[in-house]
Design a protein around this motif. Sequence first.
Motif, mmCIF file in Angstrom:
data_model
loop_
_atom_site.group_PDB
_atom_site.id
_atom_site.type_symbol
_atom_site.label_atom_id
_atom_site.label_comp_id
_atom_site.label_asym_id
_atom_site.label_seq_id
_atom_site.Cartn_x
_atom_site.Cartn_y
_atom_site.Cartn_z
ATOM 1 N N LEU A 66 0.820 -1.207 0.000
ATOM 2 C CA LEU A 66 0.000 0.000 0.000
ATOM 3 C C LEU A 66 0.861 1.267 0.000
ATOM 4 O O LEU A 66 0.531 2.253 -0.661
ATOM 5 C CB LEU A 66 -0.938 -0.007 1.202
ATOM 6 C CG LEU A 66 -1.987 1.105 1.229
ATOM 7 C CD1 LEU A 66 -2.815 1.119 -0.062
ATOM 8 C CD2 LEU A 66 -2.905 0.953 2.432
ATOM 9 N N LEU A 67 1.980 1.236 0.726
ATOM 10 C CA LEU A 67 2.893 2.385 0.692
ATOM 11 C C LEU A 67 3.369 2.657 -0.740
ATOM 12 O O LEU A 67 3.449 3.808 -1.168
ATOM 13 C CB LEU A 67 4.102 2.136 1.602
ATOM 14 C CG LEU A 67 3.873 2.205 3.119
ATOM 15 C CD1 LEU A 67 5.162 1.853 3.842
ATOM 16 C CD2 LEU A 67 3.400 3.595 3.534
ATOM 17 N N ASP A 68 3.683 1.595 -1.467
ATOM 18 C CA ASP A 68 4.103 1.752 -2.865
ATOM 19 C C ASP A 68 3.012 2.416 -3.696
ATOM 20 O O ASP A 68 3.286 3.322 -4.490
ATOM 21 C CB ASP A 68 4.431 0.380 -3.471
ATOM 22 C CG ASP A 68 5.856 -0.059 -3.204
ATOM 23 O OD1 ASP A 68 6.737 0.804 -3.067
ATOM 24 O OD2 ASP A 68 6.081 -1.281 -3.123
ATOM 25 N N ARG A 69 1.781 1.966 -3.533
ATOM 26 C CA ARG A 69 0.675 2.500 -4.352
ATOM 27 C C ARG A 69 0.332 3.938 -3.989
ATOM 28 O O ARG A 69 -0.142 4.705 -4.826
ATOM 29 C CB ARG A 69 -0.569 1.624 -4.189
ATOM 30 C CG ARG A 69 -0.634 0.442 -5.157
ATOM 31 C CD ARG A 69 0.496 -0.519 -4.936
ATOM 32 N NE ARG A 69 0.545 -1.580 -5.937
ATOM 33 C CZ ARG A 69 1.595 -2.386 -6.064
ATOM 34 N NH1 ARG A 69 2.652 -2.249 -5.275
ATOM 35 N NH2 ARG A 69 1.603 -3.322 -6.993
ATOM 36 N N LEU A 70 0.592 4.316 -2.742
ATOM 37 C CA LEU A 70 0.279 5.678 -2.302
ATOM 38 C C LEU A 70 1.407 6.670 -2.595
ATOM 39 O O LEU A 70 1.195 7.876 -2.499
ATOM 40 C CB LEU A 70 -0.005 5.678 -0.798
ATOM 41 C CG LEU A 70 -1.369 5.145 -0.375
ATOM 42 C CD1 LEU A 70 -1.396 4.898 1.134
ATOM 43 C CD2 LEU A 70 -2.468 6.123 -0.761
#
Length: 278
Positions: free
Chosen positions: A124-128
């Motif tokens: 999720l950190l990557d996508r955000l």
Amino acid sequence: MLLQIHWDVNPTIFRLGPLAPRWYGLLFALGFLIGFYLMRHVFQREGKPEEDLDFLLFYLLGGTILGARLGHILFYAPGYYLSNPVEIPQIWEGGLASHGGLIGVVLAIWIYCQRREGQPFVWLLDRLAAPVALTGSFIRLGNFFNSEILGLPTDLPWGVVFERAARLRRGVEAVPLHPVQLYESICYALTFVLLWWLYQRWGADTPRGLLVGLFFALIFGVRIVLEVFKRQQIHFGTPLPLGMSMGQLLSIPAVAVGLWLVWRALRSTSISPETSSA
């Protein structure tokens, strides 16, 4: 002949009774709104439940505002706010620290991920990473409208005379200054373009940790460099190491973590166009 750009914009868009929206708030909200639609694209592409986005937005807003406010209080002016605790919740008066906002967002995402299956923390950190970089660009543009986070005097042709700041603040002269808010806004926007392009190219096959690692390294690397052109916002009683500003000192760990994440992602995965997903 020096071309001076004179900036004298009221940070309040209009007043209608008690209603007085500000450019900063509008740009802050616009960043989150665009980020929401970008994340909807991500969830659609990777088959995640779109209804989770409402909860994610709630966590991100809370983490950003609480973290940025507490970061400003703890990193920049703890003595003042301990002496004036009634001012702690008055965020409309200014005082939000980007490093505190980062910590707040990361903690909020971690809490969110504990309640959601199929959305791992680093995934999720990557996508955000890209949406947050874009939001940061809008926020720095809001700082420009507020005539805050001012640069040092310059004789470059794009120097900006912040007329409003010179009238309202002591120690601010009506001379051309580096528009460091715009420098940061442009750099964050370029970071967004890079991160979003990488995600569009590799999608679900993007190495875990690569995008958030690049985000940390680029965003806070830019911060370290551009602090050189800023006026010191807070005067500390004890000088910081090597003459650094607080912004530079706090950025070093973020850059180190970012470089480690990039190294780990590239070491564990071979990236090639053939492995890209639709």
